[in-house]
Design a protein around this motif. Structure first.
Motif, PDB file in Angstrom:
ATOM      1  N   ASN A   5       3.191  -5.220  -1.073  1.00 48.08           N
ATOM      2  CA  ASN A   5       2.968  -5.186   0.320  1.00 48.08           C
ATOM      3  C   ASN A   5       4.074  -5.680   1.159  1.00 48.08           C
ATOM      4  OD1 ASN A   5       0.248  -4.064   0.438  1.00 48.08           O
ATOM      5  ND2 ASN A   5      -0.651  -6.076  -0.135  1.00 48.08           N
ATOM      6  N   ARG A  34       6.322  -2.827   1.663  1.00 45.43           N
ATOM      7  CA  ARG A  34       5.753  -1.811   2.733  1.00 45.43           C
ATOM      8  C   ARG A  34       6.063  -2.408   4.163  1.00 45.43           C
ATOM      9  NH1 ARG A  34      -0.317  -1.912   2.587  1.00 45.43           N
ATOM     10  NH2 ARG A  34      -0.228  -0.122   4.003  1.00 45.43           N
ATOM     11  N   MET A  35       6.011  -3.776   4.294  1.00 48.52           N
ATOM     12  CA  MET A  35       6.363  -4.425   5.335  1.00 48.52           C
ATOM     13  C   MET A  35       7.904  -4.234   5.761  1.00 48.52           C
ATOM     14  SD  MET A  35       5.713  -5.815   8.356  1.00 48.52           S
ATOM     15  CE  MET A  35       4.039  -5.940   7.972  1.00 48.52           C
ATOM     16  N   TYR A  50       3.224  -0.351   9.624  1.00 48.50           N
ATOM     17  CA  TYR A  50       2.920  -0.874   8.201  1.00 48.50           C
ATOM     18  C   TYR A  50       1.561   0.113   7.745  1.00 48.50           C
ATOM     19  CZ  TYR A  50       0.893  -4.072   4.817  1.00 48.50           C
ATOM     20  OH  TYR A  50       0.555  -4.740   3.610  1.00 48.50           O
ATOM     21  N   ALA A  65       8.292  -0.842   7.194  1.00 48.50           N
ATOM     22  CA  ALA A  65       7.773  -0.525   8.494  1.00 48.50           C
ATOM     23  C   ALA A  65       8.807  -1.005   9.429  1.00 48.50           C
ATOM     24  CB  ALA A  65       6.298  -1.178   8.631  1.00 48.50           C
TER      25      ALA A  65
END
Length: 379
Positions: A178, A181-182, A163, A185
């Motif tokens: 965000n 983004r997770m 992450y 990841a």
């Protein structure tokens, strides 16, 4: 549905070629006929159309580790031979099912067999241990291997490191950015470890100011089964539901029970099957993104729960109903009017998280449970 291989088995004493062609042609939408045999066929996997009596020994010699479907018809001592062979094979530990060639159970059985094939060798990424409050919902790697699942243990730190590598958005406090983004990841871990599905100890992500709720929603929508809180039995219920219904499922807390209704709630839901949805904060923490989804009313559903030792599966049927949304529960809230008595969830508890499959797959689940050595409980 992809057609399943079918072989006919007959005694040389009887001339049943024409009858074999007639029956196999009438079920050719489900099966791919491979021919009529008078000895053990050289096939790795197939359903068996028992054409005559005197074929029991041939049927018994058919190898393979998959459940065996024996199909019978109304003459030529087909049924007696099928029963005798099935009895002997069952005694030896082989999973065997019998069905008349015209039975509506056949597509149900085939669905279970095909689900079992996908379960065998399934690479489950277990990212972090189960959340500490899941004192019951813990399964051993050995239990998983017994049913064919290959567990891949990954530390939550490995996900956090991935992450951190993803480029920061302009607004570092933007919950949706965000969450994306997770998701990126998680996708990198899935690709690197060649995972087929995941369950995450997601609350350990909260100190990063991010949740996994939206990422899991999108993964489930894309056909990658993804569960919460490291709950492996709940993940398996999600997987079974997805494979048998070919639709994403919903994993939720039991948040309310009365005489005939149950409310399940959680902060993630597959966006692809929501009637409508909106993004809110995660319920417990008030940070990140939680998904508040609504579903259609009067949809047939199956509630699924699997025991911690993976030996029992509980199946309950119902239909979705209108729910009055509350701000003191997780964001997605689904009410189900039950066919049976939901009080069994309290009288004989089997863990908190139940899974909703948005289809009636109760029969398919029982066959799959049988194939995996699980006791099937229909409540």
């Amino acid at each position: 549905m992809e057609r399943y291989p079918l072989v006919g088995i007959a005694s040389r004493l009887r001339h049943v070629d024409e009858k074999y062609r007639e029956i196999s042609s009438r079920i050719s939408d489900l099966f791919c006929p491979l021919g009529l045999f008078f000895d053990v066929p050289a096939v790795e996997e197939a359903a068996i159309l028992v054409m005559t009596g005197g074929t029991e020994e041939i049927v018994e010699k058919i190898g393979g580790s998959w459940p065996l479907l024996l199909i019978y018809h109304d003459s030529e001592n087909s049924l007696p031979a099928a029963i005798e062979a099935a009895s002997s094979l069952r005694k030896k530990g082989r999973i065997v099912w019998l069905a008349h060639w015209s039975s509506p159970e056949i597509p149900v059985i085939l669905s279970a067999i095909k689900a079992m094939k996908r379960i065998r060798g399934f690479r489950l990424g277990i990212i972090g241990d189960p959340s500490p409050w899941l004192t019951y919902s813990r399964s051993s790697d050995e239990d998983l291997r017994i049913i064919g699942i290959h567990p891949v243990r990954i530390s939550i730190e490995a996900l956090i490191n991935e992450y951190k590598k993803v480029e920061m958005p302009r607004d570092s406090k933007d919950g949706v950015e965000n969450a994306k983004r997770m998701r990126e990841a998680i996708n990198k871990l899935i690709a690197r470890e060649k995972l087929d599905g995941i369950t995450i100890r997601c609350f350990d992500l909260l100190p990063m100011g991010v949740t996994a709720c939206l990422a899991l929603s999108e993964l489930n929508s894309a056909g990658i089964v993804a569960g919460c809180e490291g709950d492996v039995p709940a993940f398996l219920a999600m997987l079974f539901g997805y494979l048998l219904s070919e639709k994403p499922t919903f994993m939720g807390n039991i948040s309310g029970i009365d005489e005939k209704e149950v409310v399940l709630a959680h902060c993630t839901f597959p966006l692809s099957i929501a009637k409508r949805y909106k993004f809110m904060t995660h319920f417990e923490s008030g940070i990140g993104v939680g998904v508040a989804a609504e579903v259609e009313k009067n949809v047939k559903v199956t509630l699924i729960r699997i025991s911690d030792d993976l030996k029992r599966i509980r199946i309950m049927k119902g239909v979705t109903d209108e729910v009055k949304w509350r701000d003191d529960l997780c964001r997605t809230q689904i009410k189900v009017r039950m066919e049976g008595d939901p009080s069994i969830m309290i009288k004989k508890p089997m863990g908190n998280h139940y899974v909703i499959s948005f289809a009636d797959i109760s029969r398919e689940l029982c066959y799959l449970a049988d194939a995996l050595g699980m006791e099937c409980e229909i409540a």
